[in-house]
Design a protein around this motif. Structure first.
Motif, mmCIF file in Angstrom:
data_model
loop_
_atom_site.group_PDB
_atom_site.id
_atom_site.type_symbol
_atom_site.label_atom_id
_atom_site.label_comp_id
_atom_site.label_asym_id
_atom_site.label_seq_id
_atom_site.Cartn_x
_atom_site.Cartn_y
_atom_site.Cartn_z
ATOM 1 N N ILE A 309 0.696 -0.956 0.155
ATOM 2 C CA ILE A 309 -0.247 0.389 -0.182
ATOM 3 C C ILE A 309 1.303 1.010 0.219
ATOM 4 O O ILE A 309 1.102 2.140 -0.303
ATOM 5 N N GLY A 310 1.970 1.654 0.745
ATOM 6 C CA GLY A 310 2.970 2.172 0.684
ATOM 7 C C GLY A 310 3.776 2.683 -0.362
ATOM 8 O O GLY A 310 3.481 3.918 -1.048
ATOM 9 N N SER A 311 3.839 1.455 -1.390
ATOM 10 C CA SER A 311 4.547 1.421 -2.460
ATOM 11 C C SER A 311 3.970 2.097 -3.879
ATOM 12 O O SER A 311 3.539 2.634 -4.213
ATOM 13 N N ASP A 312 2.818 1.598 -2.969
ATOM 14 C CA ASP A 312 1.434 2.153 -4.484
ATOM 15 C C ASP A 312 1.113 3.675 -4.172
ATOM 16 O O ASP A 312 0.709 4.327 -5.450
ATOM 17 N N TYR A 313 1.176 4.498 -3.217
ATOM 18 C CA TYR A 313 0.569 5.446 -2.726
ATOM 19 C C TYR A 313 2.007 6.350 -2.649
ATOM 20 O O TYR A 313 1.714 7.596 -3.154
ATOM 21 N N ILE A 314 3.623 6.376 -3.076
ATOM 22 C CA ILE A 314 4.221 7.351 -3.454
ATOM 23 C C ILE A 314 4.501 6.801 -5.449
ATOM 24 O O ILE A 314 4.254 7.380 -5.555
ATOM 25 N N LEU A 315 3.887 5.836 -6.052
ATOM 26 C CA LEU A 315 3.585 5.359 -7.265
ATOM 27 C C LEU A 315 2.868 6.228 -7.664
ATOM 28 O O LEU A 315 2.671 6.843 -8.563
#
Length: 630
Positions: A309-315
């Motif tokens: 979820i964190g990586s999706d948020y940044i991406l």
């Protein structure tokens, strides 16, 4: 975050089995970002902390699978491996803000903070040592730290300002080395972690206050920095997920227990997932053993699902720059289509004897597809739609024709889960000169554009769309000229050259809603300067005309990389990230067929296609039209 506390040697085999590290296959860098660098603590450490086993050292990561930075690098097609093996990840478990600053600026190896006796106290090399203080200007740099400082702030061993000065000093140092694209994430609320009280020796309120104080101090220090820093609210994301965990894909998690769920109890692995003694009552945290039921892996570190979820948020922000950066190209495709429609109409009258005073009307429609390359996702996405046009031209002299045309168009650009609807209304003033063997056409265009945007992306299992609208304008000038070197009456062929200049602008806009992923995008302006050369062939009989043109288009812009200003809606700091590569070099082909229904009326159709050299981006249009003269 803090390294795993003291572990008995008898637990080594169990710990080794739990220490999962990711080995990335070699991949090619994408065109917008050349490399990916990561700095931080155990949330970002992919193997710099090592544990001894059977006389060897093995890397340890503090989650059940991949971490957020590994997900980002993999998605972008960039390598990320531990710095101890020569890679670009300088994050080390246990690092506080002081060690993160050292990991970037020190000219000699440093020892991580308070290495536990079980772990190898291996000195770590630094970014400065590896790169001699020279940063790759096309690389992405990501910094996440400060969590290990929270306990220092709680016990008044370090002030929030000192932590903030270290963190902002880290990104300032990268900027001084030449880094252009820096992402800084804030400190999550450690008071809401399932093991923070026990591990960090502070109450939940104390830990929450210290976490917030550090984040506030970082924002204050950022206002003094001139570096290009894109600031993201990781703390707010964890809270947003905890408030509605089921929507993000977590199973059977209600709002009252999402901040205390974890996969392991912390013994023998990781940070304990238990509350401290409270009046003799040892209150157990909820331990599931399943990532899909756990926001945390242990008492402090996220599970792989939360990392995703964190990586999706940044991406979502990185991709947002490239998606919204495609809007000026959409405007240019609308103008290109009008030019092609006008020049196709003029080609129907090419090589005809024309009387002065002849007035001709024309109209038609076209279906268009314009692919826009997304270097983050490394693929092209279609922008499809339709065009309706009408116009007239007047034969001023036997050689000179003047005209006017209007066009309405609608296209939809649909990268990933997004949908960008673009409406345009514009027109053109044009002129055509016809000699015995020579022809030349010129068109001046103007368009008003209306954009309705729904930027879509995944956050774990949740699909979110952020809505917005904005407007834009386009001005353009296009010329083409040809000469029939070969002419036998029915077939004419020779060289053709063309040139164009278009300026496309898009007004800045703010996305609706109050989600953490809502963004503000700045104004955009993009120039298209092109020149082309090729050959044409016209085959003519009494009633039917066939035309073929093939040329090579050269992009005359010097700078092949364009950036866009953006920020999170909740933040005040604006940064810039790469939007697209402006190279427009392409082979182009046009096939046209026309037929005279009567002496004064013709129908015609054309197919136009272009294929870019370096990227899988195409433009194609199928047009039908009718023309009549009086």
């Amino acid at each position: 975050m803090k390294a795993v506390p003291f572990l008995k040697p008898s637990y080594r085999k169990v710990l080794l089995a739990a220490a999962l590290s990711l080995t990335l296959s070699p991949v090619n860098a994408n065109e917008l970002y050349s490399q990916f660098f990561s700095f931080g603590d155990s949330i970002s450490d992919t193997g710099n902390l090592k544990i001894p086993f059977s006389g060897r050292l093995f890397p340890l990561t503090f989650s059940d699978k991949t971490l957020y930075n590994q997900n980002i690098a993999s998605t972008m097609g960039l390598d990320l491996s531990p710095s101890v093996t020569g890679g670009n990840n300088f994050a080390v478990s246990g690092n506080s803000s002081e060690e993160i600053l050292l990991s970037i600026t020190s000219d000699s190896p440093y020892t991580p903070l308070n290495p536990e006796q079980f772990f190898q106290a291996q000195k770590q090399n630094t970014f400065f040592m590896r790169n001699q203080g020279q940063a790759d200007k096309k690389a992405m740099y990501m910094v996440l730290g400060g969590s290990n400082d929270v306990v220092f702030v709680v016990h008044q061993l370090r002030t929030p300002r000192e932590v903030a000065q270290n963190m902002v000093g880290s990104v300032n140092a990268l900027q001084s080395y030449g880094a252009r694209y820096i992402v800084l994430l804030n400190v999550p609320n450690l008071g809401e972690t399932p093991g923070g009280e026990r591990e960090l020796s502070g109450t939940r309120d104390q830990l929450s206050m210290a976490s917030k104080a550090i984040d506030d101090a970082v924002l204050t220090e950022l206002r003094k920095s001139s570096a290009n820093i894109f600031y993201m609210n990781l703390s707010g994301l964890v809270t947003e997920v905890s408030d509605n965990a089921a929507a993000f894909g977590f199973i059977d998690l209600s709002s009252e227990n999402t901040d205390i769920t974890c996969m392991v109890k912390g013994e023998p692995i990781g940070v304990p997932c238990r509350a401290p003694d409270q009046g003799g009552d040892q209150r157990e945290r909820i331990t599931t053993g399943v990532a899909q039921k756990s926001i945390f892996w242990d008492g402090l570190h996220p599970s792989s699902v939360m990392h995703k979820i964190g990586s999706d948020y940044i991406l979502s922000a990185i991709r947002g720059a490239t998606e919204v950066g495609g809007l000026p190209r959409i405007a240019d495709s609308h103008s290109t289509t009008l030019n092609n429609n006008i020049f196709n109409e003029l080609a129907q009258h090419r090589w005809k004897d024309a009387e002065s005073g002849t007035l001709s009307f024309f109209g038609g429609g076209a279906g268009v597809e314009n692919q826009i390359y997304d270097a983050v996702g490394r693929k092209a996405n279609n922008n499809k739609g339709y065009v309706i046009h009408a116009g007239l031209h007047y034969q001023l002299t036997e050689a000179l024709r003047l005209g006017i045309a209007i066009q309405g168009a609608e296209t939809r650009y649909t990268p990933e889960q997004s949908n960008y609807k673009t409406d345009s209304l514009g027109g053109s003033l044009f002129a055509s000169y016809q000699g015995e063997r020579f022809f030349s056409n010129a068109a001046v265009n103007y368009f008003d554009l209306d954009y309705k945007n729904k930027r879509g992306f995944r956050l774990g299992a949740l699909t979110r769309k952020e809505s917005s609208s904005t407007a834009g304008k386009l001005y353009g000038l296009t010329l083409d000229t040809g000469y029939a070197l070969y002419d036998n009456g029915n077939i004419k062929a020779g060289p053709v050259v063309s040139a164009s200049y278009h300026k496309s602008s898009v007004d800045g806009f703010t996305e609706s809603g109050n989600n953490l992923s809502s963004m503000v995008f700045g104004d955009q302006e993009l120039d298209f300067k092109n020149a082309a050369a090729g050959v044409f062939l016209d085959a003519i009989n009494d009633r039917t005309r066939l035309g073929i043109q093939v040329d090579y288009n050269k992009d005359l812009n010097d700078d092949d990389l364009r950036t866009i200003d953006l920020r999170q809606k909740i933040a005040r700091r604006t940064a810039y990230l790469p939007a697209d590569i402006t190279s427009n070099d392409a082979w182009r082909m046009k096939v046209r067929v026309g037929h005279s229904l009567t002496a004064d009326m013709e129908v015609y159709g054309s197919y136009q296609f272009s294929k870019a050299d370096d990227y899988q981006t195409d433009y194609q249009a199928l047009q039908l039209g009718i023309s009549w003269s009086i």
